[in-house]
Write a protein that holds these residues in place. Structure first.
Motif, PDB file in Angstrom:
ATOM      1  N   ASP A   1       0.803  -1.226   0.000  1.00 31.80           N
ATOM      2  CA  ASP A   1       0.000   0.000   0.000  1.00 31.80           C
ATOM      3  C   ASP A   1       0.836   1.276   0.000  1.00 31.80           C
ATOM      4  O   ASP A   1       0.335   2.338  -0.380  1.00 31.80           O
ATOM      5  N   LYS A   2       2.088   1.180   0.410  1.00 29.54           N
ATOM      6  CA  LYS A   2       2.886   2.398   0.571  1.00 29.54           C
ATOM      7  C   LYS A   2       4.271   2.353  -0.048  1.00 29.54           C
ATOM      8  O   LYS A   2       4.931   3.378  -0.164  1.00 29.54           O
ATOM      9  N   ARG A   3       4.717   1.168  -0.453  1.00 29.63           N
ATOM     10  CA  ARG A   3       6.111   1.045  -0.869  1.00 29.63           C
ATOM     11  C   ARG A   3       6.265   0.193  -2.115  1.00 29.63           C
ATOM     12  O   ARG A   3       5.390  -0.595  -2.463  1.00 29.63           O
ATOM     13  N   ILE A   4       7.417   0.344  -2.740  1.00 29.32           N
ATOM     14  CA  ILE A   4       7.863  -0.565  -3.793  1.00 29.32           C
ATOM     15  C   ILE A   4       8.670  -1.664  -3.121  1.00 29.32           C
ATOM     16  O   ILE A   4       9.620  -1.390  -2.375  1.00 29.32           O
ATOM     17  N   ILE A   5       8.286  -2.903  -3.354  1.00 26.91           N
ATOM     18  CA  ILE A   5       8.966  -4.043  -2.748  1.00 26.91           C
ATOM     19  C   ILE A   5       9.979  -4.593  -3.752  1.00 26.91           C
ATOM     20  O   ILE A   5       9.602  -5.027  -4.844  1.00 26.91           O
ATOM     21  N   VAL A   6      11.250  -4.553  -3.374  1.00 22.80           N
ATOM     22  CA  VAL A   6      12.335  -4.948  -4.276  1.00 22.80           C
ATOM     23  C   VAL A   6      12.846  -6.328  -3.878  1.00 22.80           C
ATOM     24  O   VAL A   6      13.305  -6.529  -2.754  1.00 22.80           O
ATOM     25  N   GLY A   7      12.785  -7.273  -4.816  1.00 23.55           N
ATOM     26  CA  GLY A   7      13.222  -8.637  -4.521  1.00 23.55           C
ATOM     27  C   GLY A   7      14.598  -8.971  -5.056  1.00 23.55           C
ATOM     28  O   GLY A   7      15.130 -10.039  -4.769  1.00 23.55           O
ATOM     29  N   THR A   8      15.167  -8.074  -5.861  1.00 25.98           N
ATOM     30  CA  THR A   8      16.484  -8.293  -6.470  1.00 25.98           C
ATOM     31  C   THR A   8      17.406  -7.168  -6.022  1.00 25.98           C
ATOM     32  O   THR A   8      17.051  -6.359  -5.159  1.00 25.98           O
ATOM     33  N   ARG A   9      18.535  -7.065  -6.658  1.00 26.96           N
ATOM     34  CA  ARG A   9      19.389  -5.904  -6.377  1.00 26.96           C
ATOM     35  C   ARG A   9      18.729  -4.650  -6.952  1.00 26.96           C
ATOM     36  O   ARG A   9      17.948  -4.713  -7.905  1.00 26.96           O
ATOM     37  N   MET A  10      19.060  -3.511  -6.376  1.00 32.06           N
ATOM     38  CA  MET A  10      18.565  -2.241  -6.908  1.00 32.06           C
ATOM     39  C   MET A  10      19.221  -1.945  -8.252  1.00 32.06           C
ATOM     40  O   MET A  10      20.359  -2.354  -8.511  1.00 32.06           O
ATOM     41  N   ASP A  11      18.500  -1.240  -9.124  1.00 27.65           N
ATOM     42  CA  ASP A  11      19.112  -0.725 -10.344  1.00 27.65           C
ATOM     43  C   ASP A  11      18.520   0.662 -10.629  1.00 27.65           C
ATOM     44  O   ASP A  11      17.614   1.117  -9.935  1.00 27.65           O
ATOM     45  N   LYS A  12      19.037   1.327 -11.635  1.00 23.38           N
ATOM     46  CA  LYS A  12      18.610   2.699 -11.912  1.00 23.38           C
ATOM     47  C   LYS A  12      17.158   2.764 -12.385  1.00 23.38           C
ATOM     48  O   LYS A  12      16.496   3.791 -12.237  1.00 23.38           O
ATOM     49  N   TYR A  13      16.653   1.665 -12.927  1.00 22.82           N
ATOM     50  CA  TYR A  13      15.273   1.661 -13.408  1.00 22.82           C
ATOM     51  C   TYR A  13      14.293   1.560 -12.236  1.00 22.82           C
ATOM     52  O   TYR A  13      13.212   2.169 -12.272  1.00 22.82           O
ATOM     53  N   ILE A  14      14.661   0.814 -11.209  1.00 23.01           N
ATOM     54  CA  ILE A  14      13.849   0.768  -9.993  1.00 23.01           C
ATOM     55  C   ILE A  14      13.855   2.138  -9.315  1.00 23.01           C
ATOM     56  O   ILE A  14      12.832   2.618  -8.827  1.00 23.01           O
ATOM     57  N   GLU A  15      15.015   2.784  -9.327  1.00 21.82           N
ATOM     58  CA  GLU A  15      15.102   4.140  -8.785  1.00 21.82           C
ATOM     59  C   GLU A  15      14.201   5.091  -9.574  1.00 21.82           C
ATOM     60  O   GLU A  15      13.556   5.973  -8.987  1.00 21.82           O
ATOM     61  N   THR A  16      14.115   4.909 -10.875  1.00 18.87           N
ATOM     62  CA  THR A  16      13.230   5.724 -11.709  1.00 18.87           C
ATOM     63  C   THR A  16      11.772   5.499 -11.331  1.00 18.87           C
ATOM     64  O   THR A  16      10.987   6.448 -11.217  1.00 18.87           O
ATOM     65  N   GLU A  17      11.406   4.241 -11.114  1.00 13.08           N
ATOM     66  CA  GLU A  17      10.028   3.924 -10.717  1.00 13.08           C
ATOM     67  C   GLU A  17       9.686   4.582  -9.378  1.00 13.08           C
ATOM     68  O   GLU A  17       8.585   5.113  -9.191  1.00 13.08           O
ATOM     69  N   SER A  18      10.632   4.591  -8.455  1.00  8.97           N
ATOM     70  CA  SER A  18      10.427   5.247  -7.162  1.00  8.97           C
ATOM     71  C   SER A  18      10.264   6.750  -7.335  1.00  8.97           C
ATOM     72  O   SER A  18       9.373   7.374  -6.740  1.00  8.97           O
ATOM     73  N   PHE A  19      11.083   7.344  -8.191  1.00  8.25           N
ATOM     74  CA  PHE A  19      11.017   8.785  -8.447  1.00  8.25           C
ATOM     75  C   PHE A  19       9.697   9.181  -9.098  1.00  8.25           C
ATOM     76  O   PHE A  19       9.055  10.151  -8.694  1.00  8.25           O
ATOM     77  N   ILE A  20       9.289   8.415 -10.104  1.00  7.35           N
ATOM     78  CA  ILE A  20       8.046   8.723 -10.823  1.00  7.35           C
ATOM     79  C   ILE A  20       6.851   8.702  -9.878  1.00  7.35           C
ATOM     80  O   ILE A  20       5.985   9.577  -9.912  1.00  7.35           O
ATOM     81  N   ASN A  21       6.807   7.682  -9.030  1.00 12.75           N
ATOM     82  CA  ASN A  21       5.636   7.476  -8.176  1.00 12.75           C
ATOM     83  C   ASN A  21       5.724   8.185  -6.828  1.00 12.75           C
ATOM     84  O   ASN A  21       4.743   8.230  -6.089  1.00 12.75           O
ATOM     85  N   LYS A  22       6.919   8.704  -6.520  1.00  8.44           N
ATOM     86  CA  LYS A  22       7.132   9.398  -5.237  1.00  8.44           C
ATOM     87  C   LYS A  22       6.813   8.494  -4.048  1.00  8.44           C
ATOM     88  O   LYS A  22       6.206   8.897  -3.070  1.00  8.44           O
ATOM     89  N   ILE A  23       7.208   7.213  -4.172  1.00 11.61           N
ATOM     90  CA  ILE A  23       7.034   6.276  -3.060  1.00 11.61           C
ATOM     91  C   ILE A  23       8.364   5.565  -2.821  1.00 11.61           C
ATOM     92  O   ILE A  23       9.131   5.334  -3.758  1.00 11.61           O
ATOM     93  N   PRO A  24       8.662   5.216  -1.561  1.00 11.31           N
ATOM     94  CA  PRO A  24       9.965   4.642  -1.216  1.00 11.31           C
ATOM     95  C   PRO A  24      10.090   3.180  -1.625  1.00 11.31           C
ATOM     96  O   PRO A  24       9.088   2.503  -1.894  1.00 11.31           O
ATOM     97  N   VAL A  25      11.321   2.711  -1.644  1.00 16.52           N
ATOM     98  CA  VAL A  25      11.587   1.303  -1.940  1.00 16.52           C
ATOM     99  C   VAL A  25      11.910   0.569  -0.647  1.00 16.52           C
ATOM    100  O   VAL A  25      12.388   1.154   0.325  1.00 16.52           O
ATOM    101  N   TYR A  26      11.631  -0.724  -0.657  1.00 17.16           N
ATOM    102  CA  TYR A  26      11.926  -1.580   0.490  1.00 17.16           C
ATOM    103  C   TYR A  26      12.551  -2.855  -0.038  1.00 17.16           C
ATOM    104  O   TYR A  26      11.902  -3.663  -0.702  1.00 17.16           O
ATOM    105  N   GLU A  27      13.853  -3.032   0.213  1.00 19.16           N
ATOM    106  CA  GLU A  27      14.571  -4.215  -0.247  1.00 19.16           C
ATOM    107  C   GLU A  27      14.409  -5.326   0.790  1.00 19.16           C
ATOM    108  O   GLU A  27      14.755  -5.147   1.958  1.00 19.16           O
TER     109      GLU A  27
END
Length: 267
Positions: free
Chosen positions: A112-138
């Motif tokens: 409901d509030k976060r992007i759930i990351v199951g792999t290593r971070m990459d610049k495209y995941i960072e882009t998705e976080s930026f676009i949606n203005k929601i944090p990531v959770y590895e």
């Protein structure tokens, strides 16, 4: 008056390259809604990522709709009622996570509030976080995601994303809907879910004729709705595949292309 309904992709369509709705486009959509027509934001984004744009065009005030996750979830912005939802069986997480890790590409989903990351971070995941203005959770995605998610999203460099999209689409052709929303995003959805299918669900509920629908988009995941709608519109900045199925090509997302669509086809 024949009530019109317009379905708008966000990134590259409604919002400019700064991810903002320009004043002229905002004014056109407010006037359209004041006249009794309906605006729907139809995006691959998760619901929290759409809400700021919904606020900018006052969907809550006028009773517009949010179509998140490429149509996997439709919400009445005024009442917060979920009018349609189809989720992905979590059994697909394990094999897709294995595939992503073996090929060194990204895999994410959402709560409901976060992007759930199951792999290593990459610049495209960072882009998705930026676009949606929601944090990531590895985290350990298999352990964390105990629910059936609305979608999974793979991220890969554009030069290999097409290859992986084709491999996965072939492997899961009878089980999942797989398409790209950007050169580096591979959308993984429940079978039968795309923007066109969800447009059909909503207009049937609202008893609006297909010929009174307008759909505007720029990316690969917009092809189905642009082709389906009574009037399908491609942005000038759209990929060629969208332009090929469109009835009309408007100006770019940086040149108030949506405002011009409203003026031409609504008023």
């Amino acid at each position: 008056m024949d009530k019109k309904i317009i379905f708008l992709d966000l990134d590259g369509t409604l919002t400019n390259d700064e991810k903002k709705v320009t004043p002229l486009t905002q004014k056109a959509l407010l006037e359209m809604q004041k006249a009794g027509h309906i605006v729907v934001l139809a995006s691959g984004r998760p619901t929290p990522g759409i809400l700021p744009v919904a606020k900018a065009v006052e969907l809550e005030k006028f009773g517009g709709y949010i179509m998140a996750f490429n149509g996997g979830k439709i919400i009445n912005a005024k009442t917060n009622e979920v009018v349609f939802e189809q989720v992905l069986d979590r059994k697909y997480i394990s094999p897709l996570l294995k595939y992503a890790k073996e090929n060194d590409i990204g895999l994410i989903t959402y709560d409901d509030k976060r992007i759930i990351v199951g792999t290593r971070m990459d610049k495209y995941i960072e882009t998705e976080s930026f676009i949606n203005k929601i944090p990531v959770y590895e985290t350990d995605m298999e352990e964390y995601v105990t629910y059936n998610p609305n979608k999974l999203l793979m991220t890969a460099p554009p030069e290999i994303a097409t290859k992986h999209e084709q491999i996965l689409a072939g492997k899961y052709k009878n089980q999942l809907s797989i398409s790209r929303s950007a050169d580096y995003f591979i959308e993984i959805m429940p079978k039968g879910i795309d923007k066109a299918a969800s447009i059909e669900v909503l207009i049937n509920k609202l008893k609006i004729r297909k010929e009174n629908t307008i759909a505007c988009g720029d990316g690969y995941n917009d092809i189905s709705m642009v082709e389906y709608a009574g009037i399908g519109v491609a942005m000038e900045n759209a990929v060629d595949e969208v332009k090929q199925v469109a009835d009309y090509v408007t100006d770019s997302n940086n040149e108030d292309g949506i405002a011009k669509v409203v003026e031409k086809f609504v008023f």
